[in-house]
Structures are given as C-alpha cells and as structure tokens.
Design a protein around this motif. Structure first.
Motif, PDB file in Angstrom:
ATOM      1  N   ILE A 121       0.836  -1.206   0.000  1.00 30.51           N
ATOM      2  CA  ILE A 121       0.000   0.000   0.000  1.00 30.51           C
ATOM      3  C   ILE A 121       0.865   1.249   0.000  1.00 30.51           C
ATOM      4  O   ILE A 121       0.563   2.245  -0.689  1.00 30.51           O
ATOM      5  N   TRP A 122       1.957   1.227   0.745  1.00 30.35           N
ATOM      6  CA  TRP A 122       2.900   2.348   0.763  1.00 30.35           C
ATOM      7  C   TRP A 122       3.409   2.621  -0.654  1.00 30.35           C
ATOM      8  O   TRP A 122       3.398   3.759  -1.131  1.00 30.35           O
ATOM      9  N   PHE A 123       3.864   1.564  -1.347  1.00 31.80           N
ATOM     10  CA  PHE A 123       4.335   1.707  -2.721  1.00 31.80           C
ATOM     11  C   PHE A 123       3.225   2.245  -3.621  1.00 31.80           C
ATOM     12  O   PHE A 123       3.426   3.181  -4.422  1.00 31.80           O
ATOM     13  N   LEU A 124       2.027   1.676  -3.526  1.00 32.23           N
ATOM     14  CA  LEU A 124       0.924   2.070  -4.395  1.00 32.23           C
ATOM     15  C   LEU A 124       0.517   3.529  -4.147  1.00 32.23           C
ATOM     16  O   LEU A 124       0.174   4.248  -5.092  1.00 32.23           O
ATOM     17  N   TYR A 125       0.564   3.965  -2.886  1.00 34.26           N
ATOM     18  CA  TYR A 125       0.230   5.361  -2.582  1.00 34.26           C
ATOM     19  C   TYR A 125       1.184   6.294  -3.331  1.00 34.26           C
ATOM     20  O   TYR A 125       0.751   7.243  -4.007  1.00 34.26           O
ATOM     21  N   GLU A 126       2.474   6.062  -3.227  1.00 31.19           N
ATOM     22  CA  GLU A 126       3.436   6.965  -3.864  1.00 31.19           C
ATOM     23  C   GLU A 126       3.400   6.823  -5.380  1.00 31.19           C
ATOM     24  O   GLU A 126       3.564   7.806  -6.107  1.00 31.19           O
ATOM     25  N   TRP A 127       3.171   5.600  -5.877  1.00 31.47           N
ATOM     26  CA  TRP A 127       3.118   5.366  -7.327  1.00 31.47           C
ATOM     27  C   TRP A 127       1.910   6.065  -7.941  1.00 31.47           C
ATOM     28  O   TRP A 127       1.999   6.683  -8.997  1.00 31.47           O
ATOM     29  N   LEU A 128       0.769   5.994  -7.277  1.00 33.74           N
ATOM     30  CA  LEU A 128      -0.471   6.550  -7.820  1.00 33.74           C
ATOM     31  C   LEU A 128      -0.577   8.065  -7.644  1.00 33.74           C
ATOM     32  O   LEU A 128      -1.084   8.767  -8.529  1.00 33.74           O
ATOM     33  N   THR A 129      -0.140   8.570  -6.511  1.00 41.53           N
ATOM     34  CA  THR A 129      -0.344   9.990  -6.216  1.00 41.53           C
ATOM     35  C   THR A 129       0.847  10.851  -6.584  1.00 41.53           C
ATOM     36  O   THR A 129       0.707  12.077  -6.733  1.00 41.53           O
ATOM     37  N   GLY A 130       2.028  10.254  -6.703  1.00 45.06           N
ATOM     38  CA  GLY A 130       3.232  11.034  -6.947  1.00 45.06           C
ATOM     39  C   GLY A 130       3.727  11.759  -5.715  1.00 45.06           C
ATOM     40  O   GLY A 130       4.675  12.546  -5.793  1.00 45.06           O
ATOM     41  N   GLU A 131       3.101  11.505  -4.561  1.00 41.61           N
ATOM     42  CA  GLU A 131       3.513  12.127  -3.303  1.00 41.61           C
ATOM     43  C   GLU A 131       4.316  11.134  -2.467  1.00 41.61           C
ATOM     44  O   GLU A 131       4.113   9.927  -2.554  1.00 41.61           O
ATOM     45  N   THR A 132       5.204  11.674  -1.636  1.00 39.44           N
ATOM     46  CA  THR A 132       6.065  10.832  -0.811  1.00 39.44           C
ATOM     47  C   THR A 132       5.566  10.819   0.627  1.00 39.44           C
ATOM     48  O   THR A 132       5.338  11.888   1.224  1.00 39.44           O
ATOM     49  N   LEU A 133       5.384   9.625   1.159  1.00 39.17           N
ATOM     50  CA  LEU A 133       4.984   9.518   2.562  1.00 39.17           C
ATOM     51  C   LEU A 133       6.163   9.850   3.469  1.00 39.17           C
ATOM     52  O   LEU A 133       7.330   9.632   3.106  1.00 39.17           O
ATOM     53  N   ASP A 134       5.861  10.355   4.651  1.00 37.98           N
ATOM     54  CA  ASP A 134       6.891  10.739   5.614  1.00 37.98           C
ATOM     55  C   ASP A 134       7.380   9.495   6.338  1.00 37.98           C
ATOM     56  O   ASP A 134       7.057   9.246   7.503  1.00 37.98           O
ATOM     57  N   LEU A 135       8.144   8.677   5.608  1.00 41.80           N
ATOM     58  CA  LEU A 135       8.624   7.401   6.133  1.00 41.80           C
ATOM     59  C   LEU A 135      10.051   7.173   5.668  1.00 41.80           C
ATOM     60  O   LEU A 135      10.403   7.514   4.523  1.00 41.80           O
ATOM     61  N   PRO A 136      10.898   6.593   6.519  1.00 42.81           N
ATOM     62  CA  PRO A 136      12.242   6.212   6.068  1.00 42.81           C
ATOM     63  C   PRO A 136      12.144   4.987   5.168  1.00 42.81           C
ATOM     64  O   PRO A 136      11.166   4.234   5.203  1.00 42.81           O
TER      65      PRO A 136
END
Length: 517
Positions: A121-136
């Motif tokens: 889900i982390w990968f899909l969030y960034e792949w789909l939205t183009g935004e980066t989650l605040d995670l190392p």
C-alpha cells in the motif's frame, strides 16, 4: 491507530448501491471501502462480502466468503482483504488515498514496517499519487510483488528498494488497465496461438500466401468500416488497408494518431480534425429537445494529451512485457473509451490491435489477422464488451448539455480512463484472434488452392480470357456449382452441353456442391 478516521463500516446488508446481494452479508474489501468513504468510482465487476455460512458463494456479481475470512473492521483491515483476495483496483485505491490523506497509511507502515500488505500500500500510494509519505526507506522484510500474479497479469519486475517491493505494474501511473487471470485467459495464453499461426502458414506456397495476406488485409479494412455502419468506396478501403498493413512500424503518439485519423477520414471538409477541444459522447439526441442521450461519455478535453502520453508510454514500455493479445486489448479499448477525436476513433481503435500484434511479432510476417471481420460477425458481443465498462462509468460522470447539444463534463474523470478492468476485453479479443488463426487463415489459403486447381483445369480444357473465366467462377459460386439459366442463355451460351457438364464437374471436384468458396 492507522485508519482511525471517523468512518462507519457497514454491517450485514441485503442491498449495496442499488444491487441486491444473493443473501445477507457484510461488505468487505473494496466494497466496504467504497461505501465507508463515499468513493465515486466504477464498482468492481465482482464485489466481495463475508457471510454467516461456512461455504463460499459466487452469484450475481458477488463473492461471499465465510466468517473466518472476515477482515478487521478498519481501513487497514479492508485494504489487506482487498489485496489478498481481490487484487488491485487502481481507481478505487487512488480515490481512497486522496480521501484519507497520508496520515493513516504512514501510521500503518510505522506500526508494521515489515508487513507485506502495508508495504504494498505504501508503494501504491506513492506510485499513484506522486507524493512521498513521511517514512524512512524500508530496511527489512522480503521483497513482495506489487501485483499478485495469481490474481492479475503483471509486467516486468523491478526492485523498489524504498519499500522492498518488486514493481511489476503492467502500466504507468498515467495509463494502467489491469487484467484478471481467468480460466478463459489461462487457456488462451497456454495455446501459443502465434506459433499455431506460423504453423498454419508454413505449408502455404509463397504466391498463395501473398494472395491470402492481401485478401485478409482488405477483408479487415472493409469490415472495420462496416462496424461503423459505413459502406466506404473501394479506394478508401484500400488506403486504410495499406495503413493497417504497416501497423507496428511506428510508435504510437499524438502525431501518429493524427496521421491515422487523416487516412481514415479522407474528406475532412465536414469533420473537425485532430484532438478534440470539446466534450464527446457516444449515443443519440432526444428527437424533440436535441439534448444528448449518452451511452458513453468520453474523456474531458483537458485530460486528452496526458492520457495519450500515458498510452504511448504504456505501448513503448510495459506493453512489451505483457502477453501481446492482452496488451493489445488494454491499449485498443483504452483508446476507444478515451475517444480523443470527433471521428475515426473506432477504426483507429481496431488499428491499435494490429499495431501491438505486429510490433510484437505475434502474426506471421506480412499477414494481418482479419480481427475486424471476426468482430463484425460478433457485433452484439463486441458492443456488450464495450458497454461492460461504459455502464459502470456513466453514472459517475457529472455533465450538462452545451448550446451545441454536446456534453460538458463537470467533474474529474481522468482516472476512470487510466485504470479500468480490461479482462472481458482481453477474453473477447483472444476469441477473435483464435478464429482468424484457426478458421480464416487456413480457409482462405485452402480456397485459393482449390480455386487455382479449378482454374488451371478449365484453362487446359477450353480457351477463355481471364475476365470471362473469373465471371464463370462467380456464376458457379453463386449458384451452388451449377450454371444458372441466365448464364446458359447469355454470357455462356457458346458452351455446349458436354462442356457445361464437364466444367460443373470440375467445380464439384474442387469445391464440392454447396460451397460458397
């Protein structure tokens, strides 16, 4: 806690968004998320729920699992269920991500940093939205595939070390239709129809092969116009046939699509050429008010260039790793749903099938499968496949009529055309391709063999100009292998009774009685 938004997940229901369930059950996975978060997305073709009985029920577009399959009643619980049992629905996921925002997903990953579903889900969030989650970046956990290949067809695998995920998405964030593995598609992909086509043509003499290819090319071009309800003049059919014969030689981009439109249209005096600047729809107008009555609404003009770039990137990249027929279905049907031109979309849509198959070397060199002819023979099935998505899409599009009795789309619809389920489209296209390989190719080659044998025997028996011999054959073909009274009395009155009987016997030996060739 991840997913602790003020949302309420449904209890057991007997109806869901105007659809009846086969029995009372609790929506799960995507159904639960769509309902709880009020997501305006096309409903998946199959919805999931969990029931009270300890048996699985597949009925009426629902798959009802047992109580032991019931997910945790939370955002992450239903997302886990969806990834585990339903595969990816990118339109739902993207709309969900935009609704929840990043915080609950960041919390989920922090809570289970090595969790397989959390990292996907982390990968899909960034792949789909183009935004980066605040995670190392992830530092532990085995690599996991983004697309579950047991559920859906994935693309080439590329390691994404940030998430420890193998990116096998079969498209790009700008265009990524997905295809589910079904018994039908598994059977087709196991057949190696490309090899079967090569085997069919391997024993065909070179001259007959060339004539077979030329006939099938014109047959496809003529059928493609007929599907649109047009009876085009022969020169336009031949021109489009020549263009189709060159499919696969040029990359698909905006310039190439516009070139193809110019070939298709021919006389452009009454057609607005190029990428349309207004809305578009397929359907009728009210006879009295002239208000549009759409059956399908096309992509917004503002989204067209981005969608076409997405299709171009898909064609040059991920499509090269997919099964050729599945890739052709995704590209071609994606194009026709987008409908970027005022006219010519249908024929270019079918051209794109040839483009992918030829580019991938699926058809024998110089041979075009007459896919349009197979589609024309199953025109009702073809329309059902097209409408299988349009019916689910139409209720989500907000529009109003324009002064010119067109449609103006009022809401953001781009993702509906980027991410659609192309499973039924791939099954249908495979059925059409199979028919052309197992029936059209061998039948046409066999017909030409028989025709040549018949013609050579007639020529050896009696002197006759080529045009007269062709006319003789057409008369016999149209009259069940016999000379009609009109042919005996007029065009072939010079033949004796013995000559007539002998020529009819030659036809019967070559084609048999009742053959239409």
């Amino acid at each position: 806690m991840a997913g602790a938004h003020k949302v309420r997940f449904s209890d057991a229901v007997t109806a869901f968004q105007e659809q009846r369930l086969p029995e009372a059950a609790t929506p799960a996975g995507y159904a639960a998320l769509i309902d709880a978060y009020g997501l305006a997305v096309p409903l998946p073709r199959k919805l999931f729920a969990t029931g009270k009985r300890h048996r699985i029920l597949d009925q009426d577009g629902w798959r009802i699992l047992t109580p032991r399959h019931a997910p945790q009643v939370s955002l992450e619980g239903h997302l886990t269920f969806a990834l585990k049992y339903e595969g990816l629905d990118l339109a739902v996921l993207k709309r969900l991500f935009l609704t929840t925002g990043p915080e609950p997903l960041e919390a989920w990953v922090r809570e289970t940093p090595t969790g397989v579903y959390a990292r996907r889900i982390w990968f899909l969030y960034e792949w789909l939205t183009g935004e980066t989650l605040d995670l190392p970046d992830a530092s532990d956990g085995r690599y996991v595939l983004a697309v579950d290949p047991d559920i859906q067809f994935g693309g080439e695998e590329r390691n994404e070390s940030r998430y420890r995920v193998k990116n096998n998405m079969p498209g790009t964030p700008n265009f990524c239709p997905l295809v589910f593995r079904t018994e039908v598609l598994e059977a087709f992909t196991a057949q190696d129809l490309a090899e079967k086509a090569r085997a069919v043509m391997a024993d065909v003499p070179r001259d007959i092969l060339a004539r077979t290819a030329a006939f099938l090319l014109l047959k496809d071009s003529r059928s493609s116009y007929a599907i649109e309800g047009e009876s085009a003049p022969q020169d336009r059919i031949q021109r489009w046939g020549r263009a189709t014969g060159e499919a696969g030689q040029r990359p698909i981009d905006i310039d190439e699509l516009q070139r193809l439109q110019r070939i298709v249209i021919g006389d452009a005096r009454f057609v607005s050429m190029g990428i349309r600047g207004e809305g578009g729809f397929v359907g009728e107008h009210d006879r009295v008010t002239q208000v549009p009555l759409p059956e399908h609404i096309s992509a917004r003009p503002d989204d067209l260039f981005g969608l076409i770039r997405g299709m171009s990137d898909f064609d040059r990249g991920p499509a090269q790793q997919l099964d050729p027929v599945i890739a052709a279905a995704a590209l071609a049907f994606g194009f026709v749903y987008i409908h970027p031109f005022d006219d010519g979309n249908g024929r270019i849509h079918r051209y794109l099938i040839h483009h992918v198959l030829a580019e991938r070397g699926f058809n024998p060199p110089g041979v075009v499968f007459p896919v349009s002819s197979a589609i024309l023979e199953r025109i009702d099935d073809y329309r059902d496949v097209l409408e299988s998505y349009s019916r689910r899409l139409l209720p989500l599009i907000e529009w109003e009529p324009t002064e010119r009795n067109n449609v103006e789309v009022l809401n953001d619809t781009g993702d509906y055309y980027r991410f659609f389920d192309a499973t039924l489209h791939a099954e249908f296209l495979y059925e059409c391709v199979q028919k052309t390989i197992e029936e059209d190719l061998p039948q046409e080659a066999d017909f030409l063999r028989r025709y040549d044998a018949f013609r050579s025997k007639v020529e050896a028996y009696i002197d006759m100009p080529d045009r007269t011999l062709d006319l003789l054959f057409r008369f016999l073909q149209q009259n069940d292998g016999s000379f009609s009274k009109r042919a005996r009395d007029k065009e072939f009155s010079a033949l004796t009774e013995d000559e007539v009987r002998y020529i009819e016997s030659l036809y019967a030996r070559a084609f048999g009685r009742g053959s239409a060739g």
